[in-house]
Design an enzyme around this catalytic site. Structure first.
Site, mmCIF file in Angstrom:
data_model
loop_
_atom_site.group_PDB
_atom_site.id
_atom_site.type_symbol
_atom_site.label_atom_id
_atom_site.label_comp_id
_atom_site.label_asym_id
_atom_site.label_seq_id
_atom_site.Cartn_x
_atom_site.Cartn_y
_atom_site.Cartn_z
ATOM 1 N N LEU A 92 0.745 -1.175 0.012
ATOM 2 C CA LEU A 92 0.043 0.024 0.017
ATOM 3 C C LEU A 92 1.086 1.369 0.073
ATOM 4 O O LEU A 92 2.007 1.288 0.724
ATOM 5 C CB LEU A 92 -0.864 0.009 1.124
ATOM 6 C CG LEU A 92 -1.828 -1.259 1.237
ATOM 7 C CD1 LEU A 92 -2.533 -1.148 2.746
ATOM 8 C CD2 LEU A 92 -2.867 -0.801 0.449
ATOM 9 N N HIS A 108 -0.995 -12.113 8.589
ATOM 10 C CA HIS A 108 0.283 -12.454 8.006
ATOM 11 C C HIS A 108 0.413 -13.883 8.391
ATOM 12 O O HIS A 108 0.519 -13.888 9.572
ATOM 13 C CB HIS A 108 1.491 -11.655 8.245
ATOM 14 C CG HIS A 108 2.679 -11.731 7.277
ATOM 15 N ND1 HIS A 108 2.645 -11.771 5.775
ATOM 16 C CD2 HIS A 108 3.840 -12.670 7.825
ATOM 17 C CE1 HIS A 108 3.858 -11.999 5.594
ATOM 18 N NE2 HIS A 108 4.527 -12.368 6.868
ATOM 19 N N GLU A 142 5.529 0.272 7.492
ATOM 20 C CA GLU A 142 6.609 -0.587 7.635
ATOM 21 C C GLU A 142 5.842 -2.101 7.275
ATOM 22 O O GLU A 142 4.955 -2.395 7.783
ATOM 23 C CB GLU A 142 7.387 -0.890 9.045
ATOM 24 C CG GLU A 142 8.071 0.166 9.330
ATOM 25 C CD GLU A 142 8.621 0.129 10.946
ATOM 26 O OE1 GLU A 142 9.319 -0.798 10.946
ATOM 27 O OE2 GLU A 142 7.885 0.616 11.725
HETATM 28 C C1 GAR Z 1 -3.451 -15.982 3.569
HETATM 29 O O1 GAR Z 1 -2.504 -17.100 4.113
HETATM 30 C C2 GAR Z 1 -2.755 -14.692 4.315
HETATM 31 O O2 GAR Z 1 -2.436 -14.734 5.649
HETATM 32 C C3 GAR Z 1 -1.753 -14.481 3.330
HETATM 33 O O3 GAR Z 1 -2.155 -14.625 1.957
HETATM 34 C C4 GAR Z 1 -3.219 -15.853 2.524
HETATM 35 C C5 GAR Z 1 -4.688 -15.539 1.650
HETATM 36 O O4 GAR Z 1 -5.391 -16.600 1.679
HETATM 37 N N1 GAR Z 1 -1.520 -13.135 3.440
HETATM 38 C C6 GAR Z 1 -0.166 -12.656 3.227
HETATM 39 O O5 GAR Z 1 0.634 -13.238 2.676
HETATM 40 C C7 GAR Z 1 -0.319 -10.898 3.349
HETATM 41 N N2 GAR Z 1 1.246 -10.564 3.339
HETATM 42 P P1 GAR Z 1 -6.999 -16.288 1.549
HETATM 43 O O6 GAR Z 1 -7.170 -15.594 0.212
HETATM 44 O O7 GAR Z 1 -7.650 -17.874 1.364
HETATM 45 O O8 GAR Z 1 -7.388 -15.853 2.509
#
Ligand code: GAR
Length: 215
Positions: A92, A108, A142
């Protein structure tokens, strides 16, 4: 309270949050789901539950800021009070964070500050750590490093792959994210610098700290 959810993909966290709203556990309304990917399965999930899902094509904008301004405008048009990043795989811009800081949450799939950024589950397996997990945090400028609301820890096993560890972590994502959102909506989250305190929550529990109440 109106919630806006930003997604890029499969939308399983989105679905867990929608279910928590439908079951009346989260007393809020999901007014819009926005995706930066046309084929995000999460858009289909929004549709299934009768929630407005919109694809905004980043290719139609000359800069990250312009795209983020369009997303912010749509959120504001829909009177969104709380913005949820649920697998939103874009960094973002500062102008977006300035607008929503304090009411912008992310999940995360690692115990931050470990493995911030891309492919945290794969990096955890490759690094050889014995524990990993997931974190719900406020978003700041961050990357993956804002104040932590709740974390869940899972073991990493000798024969784990990126997929098997991701699956073990995801089960907790679907519980800690709705829980954190419920706490936010209920006005129980207090922020003091980097530190978050959830009023009346039980601290000191494993594998989830603070303890889950509703999920
Ligand atoms: C999830 O594991 C989430 O924690 C991760 O992407 C996946 C989305 O799954 N997010 C990140 O890595 C953000 N930095 P979903 O679309 O099935 O919710």
């Amino acid at each position: 309270m109106n919630i806006g959810v930003l997604i890029s993909g499969r939308g399983t966290n989105l679905e867990a949050i929608i279910k928590a709203v439908k079951e009346g556990k989260i007393k809020a309304n999901i007014s819009i789901v926005i995706s930066n990917k046309a084929d995000a399965r999460g858009l289909k999930i929004a549709e299934k539950y009768g929630i407005r899902g919109i694809f905004i094509n980043p290719d139609g904008f000359s800069s990250r800021e312009d795209f983020d301004r369009a997303v912010a405008n749509l959120l504001e048009k829909n009177n969104v009070d709380l913005v949820i990043l649920a697998g939103y795989m874009r960094i973002l811009s500062d102008c977006f964070i300035d607008k929503f800081e304090g009411r912008l949450l992310n999940i995360h799939p690692s115990l931050i500050p470990a493995f911030q950024g891309l492919k945290p589950q794969k990096r955890a397996v490759e690094y050889g750590v014995m524990f990993s997990g997931c974190t719900v945090h406020f978003v700041t400028k961050e990357l993956d490093n804002g104040p932590v609301i709740i974390q869940a820890v899972v073991p990493v096993l000798p024969d784990d792959t990126e997929e098997s560890l991701s699956e073990r972590i995801l089960k907790y994502e679907h519980r800690i994210y709705p829980q954190a959102i419920k706490w936010y909506v209920d006005g129980r989250i207090k922020l003091d610098g980097r530190k978050v305190f959830v009023e009346k929550a039980v601290y000191g529990t494993v594998p989830v700290n603070p303890e889950l109440e509703d999920f």
